[in-house]
Structures are given as structure tokens and as C-alpha cells.
Design an enzyme around this catalytic site. Structure first.
Site, PDB file in Angstrom:
ATOM      1  N   TRP A 120       0.858  -1.319  -0.128  1.00 11.55           N
ATOM      2  CA  TRP A 120       0.188   0.118   0.025  1.00 11.55           C
ATOM      3  C   TRP A 120       0.689   1.260   0.021  1.00 11.55           C
ATOM      4  O   TRP A 120       0.350   2.400  -0.352  1.00 11.55           O
ATOM      5  CB  TRP A 120      -0.913   0.014   1.244  1.00 11.55           C
ATOM      6  N   GLY A 143       0.967   4.024  -3.062  1.00 11.72           N
ATOM      7  CA  GLY A 143       0.081   5.012  -3.309  1.00 11.72           C
ATOM      8  C   GLY A 143      -0.759   5.536  -2.087  1.00 11.72           C
ATOM      9  O   GLY A 143      -1.649   6.473  -2.333  1.00 11.72           O
ATOM     10  N   HIS A 144      -0.288   5.444  -0.952  1.00  9.49           N
ATOM     11  CA  HIS A 144      -1.119   5.956   0.184  1.00  9.49           C
ATOM     12  C   HIS A 144      -0.151   6.522   1.544  1.00  9.49           C
ATOM     13  O   HIS A 144      -0.079   5.615   2.356  1.00  9.49           O
ATOM     14  CB  HIS A 144      -2.197   4.764   0.868  1.00  9.49           C
ATOM     15  N   PHE A 145       0.348   7.490   1.306  1.00  7.10           N
ATOM     16  CA  PHE A 145       0.636   8.412   0.202  1.00  7.10           C
ATOM     17  C   PHE A 145       1.812   8.466   0.033  1.00  7.10           C
ATOM     18  O   PHE A 145       2.599   8.493   0.795  1.00  7.10           O
ATOM     19  CB  PHE A 145      -0.008   9.690   0.568  1.00  7.10           C
ATOM     20  N   VAL A 158       0.758   6.784   5.096  1.00  5.11           N
ATOM     21  CA  VAL A 158      -0.088   6.602   6.207  1.00  5.11           C
ATOM     22  C   VAL A 158      -0.771   5.430   5.883  1.00  5.11           C
ATOM     23  O   VAL A 158      -1.293   5.180   4.955  1.00  5.11           O
ATOM     24  CB  VAL A 158      -1.244   7.816   6.388  1.00  5.11           C
TER      25      VAL A 158
END
Length: 142
Positions: free
Chosen positions: A43, A46-48, A53
Site C-alpha cells: 500500500w 500509493g497511500h500516500f 499513512v
């Protein structure tokens, strides 16, 4: 708890296994476990990208997986497969970032038929970061 036991109890596997250890299990009463949030999880891209986070939905999933161990009776070797049925009163209080160790405590609130409600609280460094009421549908898996 031995890693093999965790893998035997949960059907989840990488990249969707969010339990690193279970420290305490009181069958159908209480559970305490951890999820280590790492810089190398999928993840993170892309987050972020500029300020990673841990996604709230994945935090809820980690809480649900850890709290599912309430239905595992280590002494009897009895376990239940639990399926997420409902989330109530989810609150995200602080952000969780790579490098954090999330300690999840779950307390059984109610059993009704093949359903159970668990109160889950997640903490980082003893500070509450999230909480939710998690309802499971469960069935025996022996």
C-alpha cells in the site's frame, strides 16, 4: 503465539495477513496482538507516496484479524472461522505510519446465535489510535 498457529487459525496470507503476533488469548473473552507497520508493504506506493499513512480500512482489517482469535481455544484445539459481518462506531484518532507497532486489544461484548460483537481498540506507544465495534459471523472449523 507461534507463527504456525497463527497461519493455522487464519486463512489469510500475504499480502493480506495483518497479524504479526498474538500475546494473550482468553477464549471468548479477550485477545491482545500486534501488527507491525512496515515500509515495504504494498500500500505504501500509493497511500500516500510523500507521507505514507497506513490506510484506515487496513487498520480495521488488522483489528478484525487479531480480534478473531477470541474464537480460538488453544487448550481444546477448538477454533472458529470468523467472517467480518459489520463495523460500528469506527473512529480513527491518530494516523498510523510505517515503523509503528499497533497493539490491538479485543473484548467480547456479546454472543448471539452465530454472531459475536467485539470491542476493538488499537494503540501505538500506549496511545489510542483507533477503535471499533466489530461483528463477526462465525462457524466451527475443526
Amino acid at each position: 503465539m507461534d507463527r504456525e498457529v497463527i497461519l493455522n487459525v487464519l486463512p489469510h496470507r500475504y499480502p493480506f495477513l495483518f497479524v504479526d503476533d498474538i500475546f494473550e488469548v482468553e477464549y471468548q473473552k479477550r485477545v491482545v496482538g500486534i501488527k507491525n507497520v512496515s515500509f515495504n508493504e504494498p500500500w505504501i506506493l500509493g497511500h500516500f507516496p510523500d507521507e505514507p499513512v497506513f490506510p484506515g480500512v487496513l487498520l480495521i482489517e488488522a483489528m478484525a484479524q487479531i480480534c478473531g482469535f477470541i474464537f480460538y481455544d488453544e487448550q481444546k484445539g477448538e477454533k472458529f472461522i470468523s467472517y467480518l459481518s459489520k463495523i460500528n462506531n469506527a473512529k480513527f484518532i491518530e494516523k498510523v505510519v510505517p515503523g509503528d507497532t499497533v497493539v490491538v486489544e479485543g473484548y467480547l461484548e456479546n454472543l448471539f446465535g452465530n454472531f459475536a460483537k467485539v470491542k476493538a481498540v488499537a494503540r501505538v506507544n500506549k496511545k489510542k489510535v483507533a477503535e471499533a465495534e466489530i461483528t463477526y459471523f462465525f462457524q466451527r472449523n475443526n
